[in-house]
Structures are given as structure tokens and as C-alpha cells.
Design an enzyme around this catalytic site. Structure first.
Site, short mmCIF file in Angstrom:
data_model
loop_
_atom_site.label_atom_id
_atom_site.label_comp_id
_atom_site.label_asym_id
_atom_site.label_seq_id
_atom_site.Cartn_x
_atom_site.Cartn_y
_atom_site.Cartn_z
N HIS A 72 0.85 -1.20 0.00
CA HIS A 72 0.00 0.00 0.00
C HIS A 72 0.89 1.24 0.00
O HIS A 72 1.84 1.32 0.76
CB HIS A 72 -0.89 0.03 1.24
N TYR A 195 -8.82 5.18 8.11
CA TYR A 195 -8.90 5.55 9.53
C TYR A 195 -9.91 6.68 9.61
O TYR A 195 -9.66 7.76 9.07
CB TYR A 195 -7.54 6.04 10.04
#
Ligand code: RFL
Ligand code: PHB
Length: 385
Positions: A72, A195
Site C-alpha cells: 500500500h 482511519y
């Protein structure tokens, strides 16, 4: 029985230490209370930072990581109505990898370099200042004494090593919330981790593979997972992760695991007493918001293995004498980062806190300086600080 290094605990810290010592020409024996199947199936951390990936690769453990793990470039940080991508590669030149702790554990077992005694009981650590030894009862009920040059306490936060390494100074913070974590048989609804700050509480969308998602919700301490039906979990995740906002959809699926995780910061210093060295969760715990627990265990063991090879092969004690100080520099950096991520993202119920959090998140998502600080800590810490 005799070995050079008696390792207590066959989690990632213990197994990786045994593997690195083996490659350095030092013998080790690992003692583990649980069964091999139990240890292999434990669902825990999911993210490897770049220095962990480099270490695993240099130790010959990178093949499956490269083939089956997912790189990622960054993460998404979200507030209601806005989702921002932080590109760690652009910001710091470093990425992170999704390769679960269970996979790291499997790779270490497959390497076959560690002599592990599973399902032992009554593990006792003795004579730590000189001529150390460990006593234990094996899975057939036979009692043993294992003499060693050094004992490595890699037995996590509930094992006996932490208490044996006293007198020590301890530092602790208990947070007023926990995580409800689920594993679901459904393709992730996102390409990289989200998040999410939300007035109802934090949410995180993570993943294990193309077909398995891992998601978390902030819940009050003492929450019973039985109070959270699958429908309630998916509804709450949809709200907090912003289902329907800007065309984004959260796809629910069958939940295969549900558990509640308390959040704690803990550091015990020094990470050594005499011939006993602590590594990983045995010495420190971080809340999972910064994805540091497993990475810290790997970093400790990288330092400790070099120190023990120098000590036991060349009689050179310099690295061993510096081990605790060297490891603690990184431990405190990660302790701060994990605390910072945790307190920036979790609802405390105080409106003043909420405004500070939103202001901080706006700064981190709009300022290159702010974003780079987060990226450096999340993806890019060098092994030695
Ligand atoms: P581990 O993995 O806890 O391994 C310690 C091993 O020691 C064994 N043991 C004993 N062995 C012999 N004798 C005894 N008396 C023993 N007592 C215990 C245990 O059975 C175990 O096999 O520690 P290690 O190797 O230091 O690795 C650290 C990481 O496991 C840990 O930092 C992370 O998994 C933390 N963590 C998470 N981190 C994240 O970044 N994301 C997560 O989602 C996440 N989830 C978690 C977690 C830790 C958890 N624990 C420890 C309660 C979820 C859980 C449930
Ligand atoms: C996970 O995938 O379990 C995970 C990822 C990132 C975190 C915590 C847990 O910060």
C-alpha cells in the site's frame, strides 16, 4: 538440556529471534505454552512497515510476502464528509505491506529453523544474573531443566519474563475505550486502509486479502461482543465510515470472528536484567491505532539477534550492553506515535477534545509537513533510531 539462548514464547518475536540466531550460527530452544495450531491461528496485527519488510526479506522470509502480500502506498484519513489520501511513497519514499501476523507466523514455522517445544507448562526463569536456566514441564508431563547462556523473554504481556526482569520502572496509560474487531468473508470496500474520525467513535477499515476484510469500531471498555449483532456492527461501520458519502459504498458480508480489544500503552525499562533480555510485547504494549505492535517486536529482535550473535560467537558484549537503550529509543518513538494516533482519532465525549482533533486532522491532511510527519512514523522509521 543445554542451549545458547533459551527463548520463552513462540510469537513473532520468539520465532524470528530463533530464526535470526540460527542464521548467525547461534543455537536456541523456544518454549511455548500454547499449541502450534493455536499460535498459528491467532488473529492479530495486519500491517508491516517498510523496515520490517526489509528485515524479513534479508532473513530469507520475503517470498510469500512479495507474492501474496499487498503493498500500500498510504492510508486514507477521514472526517465526516471528507476522505483524504496520504501517499507515504510520495511523502517519504516508503510504503507499507498488508501481510497479517498469522502469515508472518506461518512463514517462520515453514522456515523450520526454530526448535520449538509447544504446550509446555510451569515455565520458571532462574539464576538470571549468572548461569541462567529455565525449568518447565513438557506436553507429556516430564520435567526439564534447560541451561543457557542467555534467556530471551519473548512471552508477551502475560508471560513470566516481564515480572522476572524486575526491579524495573514501568510506564502505563490505559485508554477509556476499546476496539470491537471483526473479520469478514467479503472483499474489502477500499484499496487502502481507512482511519475514520466520527463523533460516534473511531472506525477502521483494514483487510487481510482480496476476499477477507478486517474492520474495527471504537466501543466502551467492558463491551460484550455478544451485545453486538452482525447487523448492528455493519450499520455502525456504515455510519462511521461514511457509506453513501461521495459515492462510496461499504459492502457487508459474513462475520467469521468478533472480539473486543482493550487499549493500553505500557513500557518497562530496562529491557534487560542480567542474562535475561526482553523483546516485543513482553517489554512494551502500544494501542493498535498506529499499527506498531508487530513492527516493534520485529525491530527489537533485529537488534537483539545481532547483539547475541556478537556476544555468544565473539565474546563481544558491546551491543548486548547497549540493547535496552538502543531498543527503547524506537519503543518510545512508537509509543508516542501510537498514543498520538489514538488520541487524535477516538471520541472522548469532550467537545473541546473533538475540536482539537478535527483541527489536527485538517492540518495532517492539508499540510505537507503534517502529512510527512505521520507518514514517516507510520511507514518509514529506520530499524535503528
Ligand atoms: P505475542 O505474539 O503475544 O507472543 C508471545 C508468546 O508467548 C507465549 N507465552 C508463553 N510461552 C511460554 N511460557 C509462558 N509462560 C508463556 N506465556 C505466554 C504466548 O502464548 C505467545 O505465543 O508477543 P510478541 O511475539 O512480542 O509479538 C507482539 C505482537 O503479537 C503484538 O504486538 C501485536 O499482535 C499487537 N496486536 C495488534 N497489533 C496491531 O498492530 N494490530 C492489531 O490488530 C493487533 N491486534 C494485538 C492484537 C495483540 C493482542 N494481544 C496480545 C492480546 C490483538 C490481540 C488480542
Ligand atoms: C489490522 O489490519 O488488524 C490493523 C491495521 C492497522 C491498524 C490496526 C490493525 O492500525
Amino acid at each position: 538440556m543445554r542451549t545458547q539462548v533459551a527463548i520463552i514464547g513462540a510469537g513473532p518475536a520468539g520465532l524470528l529471534l530463533a530464526h535470526l540466531l540460527h542464521r548467525g550460527g547461534v543455537d536456541a530452544v523456544v518454549l511455548e505454552t500454547r499449541s502450534q495450531e493455536y499460535v498459528a491461528a491467532r488473529i492479530r496485527a495486519g500491517i508491516l512497515e517498510s523496515s520490517s519488510v526489509e528485515l524479513l526479506e534479508s532473513a530469507g522470509l520475503g517470498d510469500r510476502l512479495r507474492a501474496e502480500g499487498h503493498e500500500h502506498r498510504g492510508i486514507y484519513l477521514q472526517m465526516p464528509g471528507e476522505r483524504h489520501h496520504l501517499d507515504f511513497v510520495d511523502l517519504t519514499g516508503r510504503s507499507v505491506w498488508v501481510h497479517g501476523q498469522t502469515e508472518v507466523q506461518k512463514d517462520l514455522v515453514a522456515a523450520g529453523t526454530a526448535e520449538v517445544h509447544y504446550e509446555v507448562t510451569e515455565v520458571g526463569l532462574h539464576s538470571l544474573e549468572s548461569d541462567p536456566y529455565v525449568t518447565f514441564v513438557d506436553s507429556t508431563g516430564a520435567r526439564h531443566r534447560l541451561d543457557a547462556d542467555v534467556i530471551a523473554g519473548c512471552d508477551g504481556s502475560f508471560g513470566p519474563s516481564r515480572a522476572a526482569a524486575t526491579p524495573a520502572e514501568t510506564f502505563e496509560r490505559v485508554y477509556p475505550y476499546s476496539w470491537l474487531g471483526i473479520l469478514a468473508d467479503v472483499a474489502p470496500s477500499t484499496d487502502e486502509l481507512i482511519y475514520a474520525w466520527h463523533p460516534d467513535g473511531f472506525a477502521l477499515h483494514s483487510m487481510r486479502s482480496e476476499t477477507v476484510s478486517r474492520l474495527y469500531l471504537q466501543v466502551p471498555n467492558g463491551t460484550d461482543p455478544a451485545d453486538w449483532s452482525d447487523d448492528r456492527i455493519w450499520a455502525e461501520l456504515a455510519t462511521r465510515l461514511g457509506d453513501g458519502e461521495n459515492g462510496w459504498k461499504l459492502t457487508p458480508g459474513p462475520i467469521t470472528d468478533k472480539s473486543v480489544l482493550p487499549m493500553r500503552s505500557y513500557v518497562q525499562t530496562p529491557m534487560r536484567r542480567g542474562r535475561l533480555f526482553l523483546a516485543g510485547d513482553a517489554a512494551h504494549i502500544v494501542p493498535p491505532t498506529g499499527a506498531k505492535g508487530l513492527n516493534l517486536a520485529i525491530a527489537d529482535v533485529a537488534l537483539l539477534s545481532s547483539a547475541l550473535v556478537a556476544l555468544l560467537r565473539e565474546g563481544d558484549s558491546r551491543l548486548a550492553d547497549r540493547y535496552s537503550d538502543d531498543a527503547l529509543r524506537r519503543v518510545w518513538r512508537c509509543t508516542h506515535f501510537s498514543w498520538w494516533m489514538t488520541t487524535m482519532l477516538h471520541a472522548s465525549g469532550d467537545p473541546f477534545d473533538a475540536q482539537l482533533q478535527l483541527s489536527q486532522l485538517r492540518w495532517v491532511t492539508t499540510s505537507t509537513a503534517g502529512a510527512t510527519g505521520l507518514a514517516e512514523n507510520y511507514a518509514g522509521l529506520p530499524l535503528a533510531l
